[in-house]
Write a protein that holds these residues in place. Structure first.
Motif, PDB file in Angstrom:
ATOM      1  N   HIS A   1       0.845  -1.362  -0.015  1.00  0.00           N
ATOM      2  CA  HIS A   1       0.003  -0.064  -0.040  1.00  0.00           C
ATOM      3  C   HIS A   1       0.957   1.181  -0.090  1.00  0.00           C
ATOM      4  N   VAL A   2       0.619   2.255  -0.919  1.00  0.00           N
ATOM      5  CA  VAL A   2       1.421   3.297  -0.894  1.00  0.00           C
ATOM      6  C   VAL A   2       0.605   4.647  -0.387  1.00  0.00           C
ATOM      7  N   THR A   3       1.136   5.565   0.624  1.00  0.00           N
ATOM      8  CA  THR A   3       0.581   6.669   0.843  1.00  0.00           C
ATOM      9  C   THR A   3       1.460   7.808   0.244  1.00  0.00           C
ATOM     10  N   PHE A   4       0.734   8.673  -0.391  1.00  0.00           N
ATOM     11  CA  PHE A   4       1.212   9.685  -0.922  1.00  0.00           C
ATOM     12  C   PHE A   4       0.909  10.953   0.290  1.00  0.00           C
ATOM     13  N   LEU A   5       2.193  11.692   0.581  1.00  0.00           N
ATOM     14  CA  LEU A   5       1.916  12.274   1.855  1.00  0.00           C
ATOM     15  C   LEU A   5       2.685  13.846   1.658  1.00  0.00           C
TER      16      LEU A   5
ATOM     17  N   VAL B   1       1.515  12.198  10.659  1.00  0.00           N
ATOM     18  CA  VAL B   1       2.572  11.462  11.534  1.00  0.00           C
ATOM     19  C   VAL B   1       1.975  10.167  11.746  1.00  0.00           C
ATOM     20  N   ASP B   2       0.546   9.708  11.737  1.00  0.00           N
ATOM     21  CA  ASP B   2       0.442   8.257  11.761  1.00  0.00           C
ATOM     22  C   ASP B   2       0.770   7.485  10.740  1.00  0.00           C
ATOM     23  N   ALA B   3       0.597   8.074   9.566  1.00  0.00           N
ATOM     24  CA  ALA B   3       1.230   7.317   8.409  1.00  0.00           C
ATOM     25  C   ALA B   3       2.642   7.139   8.549  1.00  0.00           C
ATOM     26  N   LEU B   4       3.426   8.099   8.894  1.00  0.00           N
ATOM     27  CA  LEU B   4       4.948   7.701   8.852  1.00  0.00           C
ATOM     28  C   LEU B   4       5.265   6.746  10.115  1.00  0.00           C
ATOM     29  N   ALA B   5       4.461   6.654  10.988  1.00  0.00           N
ATOM     30  CA  ALA B   5       4.699   5.827  12.061  1.00  0.00           C
ATOM     31  C   ALA B   5       4.424   4.587  11.772  1.00  0.00           C
ATOM     32  N   GLN B   6       3.602   4.061  10.515  1.00  0.00           N
ATOM     33  CA  GLN B   6       3.330   2.891  10.124  1.00  0.00           C
ATOM     34  C   GLN B   6       4.013   2.368   9.181  1.00  0.00           C
TER      35      GLN B   6
END
Length: 553
Positions: free
Chosen positions: A20-24, A39-44
């Motif tokens: 899965h990819v998150t574009f942040l 911040v939550d996405a970076l922690a995971q």
């Protein structure tokens, strides 16, 4: 088939579930603008793919163990495959079942490369999501104090100078819309001339902001007709940094007049000041955070290292005495003393409950907070001066009727003064004066830092104890005479003066919070004085002050 999908087709086949990819969106530069979702996405994340500018913003929120291939490649380490670019890295990690974060400066929706990569992922059947960030054009304008709209409304156009065509320039030139242009510093004058050539008036207000939302931010106010002269007068053109990205805001709605009152960020009292914080690494964090809130750029240079006592037996006996009821009081004179007792408790399998039945004293607010974090609420904190003398003023004398035990446990540094011990003994108390930790001189900082200290590269230095004065001078040399010297209290100020330093700022109370606040007030007074005199405000490192005076806030 787009190029990224073609690369995927050539990749080695994988088995199992896709990732899965998150574009942040990392925002324009200030880490404080990251969203909670980011911040939550970076922690995971298992893998973070971020260009250098974005990485600097998000790095503090990256989970330990997260793979950062672009950063490894920049450091000369092997990446996942030779020749990989960001799109390759994202695709390969996602097809291997990883959770990937692709961090970009600003907002992914304003990034054309991100849009192409999203389409490639969709074609490959890989799920993705978008975590919006503050767009550079919007965030930088807000931090520069430049409103993009006023109560009367009006259109706002965002233009990327790299991709804008002739039709785009003709449209914005023939309108009265506020135009927000993303470009580089060296192209601003040419763009201003182009806007004039397609219809904008030469007296149209213009602001140019470089390094927006960071403490290196600088904003120049001019008009389309005068901006080239303004930048040359400021000596930013021509320069080696002419290729730096900037945000230019063009509009006829009086933004230059309003900016004098709306420039909230650059008017912070210590904006852009390089402040040296010579403390132990652990103690410097809270002070540095407060300095950042005033707009400063803190540089933490440890001058003191904290080590266990050479002979721990005395400390062991005292801690056992706490449990067996040997003491009526325990007095903490520093955060390090709290840490030393906490570590000894953990060694014995104890916790804050071991303080039951014992009265606890703290020398000041910082020490009291450290105790509360440990689960202990102090019974005594000085109501006046936060020092050993202040603690003695509030300490009750020994009373054999009300005090069943006459003994005080005082864990402290090996170089502490005898003020507190002597005062307690005079009031009838027996004191177990125990070395809980040793303070030793830290290693010298890098040569670049030493040169900045001696050459006037720092605007201010904060001394939080006499030992920080002695140790800084010992490992790095004496600060230059243009540097503002701020001391936490009279004893520290005397030590600084003994070393030939002029003390400019002294805290009203001996606490690091009050010290930072006193320096901020000093900076605010300098700013106000420059404005009243009609002078260009310069940091101490940029201009030798004509007059200095010691002050107490």
């Amino acid at each position: 088939m787009n190029p990224t999908t073609a690369r995927l087709a050539r990749a080695e086949p994988t088995t199992g579930a896709l990732g899965h990819v998150t574009f942040l969106g990392a925002g324009p530069g200030d880490p404080g603008l990251l969203t909670l979702r980011a911040v939550d996405a970076l922690a995971q994340a298992d893998v973070l793919v971020a260009d250098p500018a974005a990485y600097e913003v998000v790095r503090d929120h990256v989970r330990p163990g997260t793979d950062t291939p672009l950063q490894r490649a920049a450091d000369g380490e092997p990446s996942t495959a030779a020749g990989d670019d960001a799109a390759d890295l994202v695709m390969r990690a996602a097809t291997a079942g990883k959770r990937v974060v692709r961090a970009v400066v600003g907002d992914p929706g304003m990034d054309t490369d991100s849009a192409d990569d999203m389409l490639a992922l969709a074609d490959a059947g890989i799920t993705f999501e978008v975590v919006p960030g503050v767009a550079r054009a919007v965030g930088v304008a807000a931090y520069a104090g430049v409103p993009l709209r006023d109560p009367e409304g009006g259109d706002v156009r965002f233009v990327d100078a790299r991709t804008a065509d002739e039709r785009c320039w003709n449209e914005v030139g023939g309108s009265d819309a506020t135009v927000v242009v993303s470009c580089v510093l060296e192209s601003v004058a040419a763009l201003a001339a182009r806007l004039v050539s397609v219809g904008r008036k030469p007296d149209t207000p213009l602001t140019v902001t470089v390094a927006g939302t960071t403490t290196r931010q600088r904003t120049w106010t001019a008009t389309l007709g005068t901006v080239e002269r303004t930048l040359k007068s400021a000596k930013v053109l021509p320069s080696a940094g002419a290729e730096r990205p900037v945000i230019a805001v063009v509009g006829e709605r009086g933004m230059s007049a309003r900016r004098d009152r709306l420039a909230w960020f650059e008017s912070k009292p210590l904006f852009g000041w390089n402040v040296l914080v010579p403390r132990t690494k652990e103690q410097a964090a809270s002070l540095s955070e407060q300095l950042r809130s005033y707009g400063a750029v803190p540089s933490e240079v440890p001058t003191i290292a904290v080590e266990p006592p050479r002979t721990p037996q005395q400390m062991d006996r005292a801690v056992k005495g706490l449990v067996t009821g040997r003491y009526e009081w325990i007095a903490f004179t520093s955060v390090n003393a709290v840490r030393a007792i906490r570590e000894k408790f953990e060694e014995y399998g104890l916790d804050a409950r071991a303080f039951a039945g014992i009265k606890v004293a703290a020398v000041g607010e910082q020490t009291a907070r450290a105790l509360v974090e440990f689960g202990v609420r102090p019974d005594l904190v000085p109501s006046g001066e936060q020092s050993a003398a202040g603690l003695l003023e509030d300490w009750p004398p020994y009373d054999p009727v009300f005090d069943p035990i006459d003994r005080v446990f005082l864990p402290r540094a090996d170089i502490a003064t005898e003020t507190l011990v002597a005062g307690l003994v005079e009031m009838g108390w027996e004191v177990d004066d125990v070395t809980a930790y040793r303070t030793v001189r830290a290693s010298p900082p890098p040569a670049e830092t030493r040169e900045a200290i001696k050459g006037g590269g720092f605007d201010a230095v904060l001394f939080t104890s006499s030992s920080t004065v002695r140790n800084l001078v010992g490992i790095a040399g004496k600060p230059h005479n243009v540097t503002v010297i701020a001391c936490i209290g009279p004893a520290t100020a005397r030590t600084a003066q003994e070393h030939g330093l002029r003390v400019d700022v002294q805290a009203a109370e001996p606490s690091v919070h009050q010290l930072a606040e006193a320096l901020a007030e000093f900076g605010a007074e300098r700013r106000d004085a420059a404005l009243r005199a009609g002078e260009v405000l310069k940091r101490p490192s940029e201009k030798r002050p004509q007059r200095r005076r010691a002050r107490t806030s």
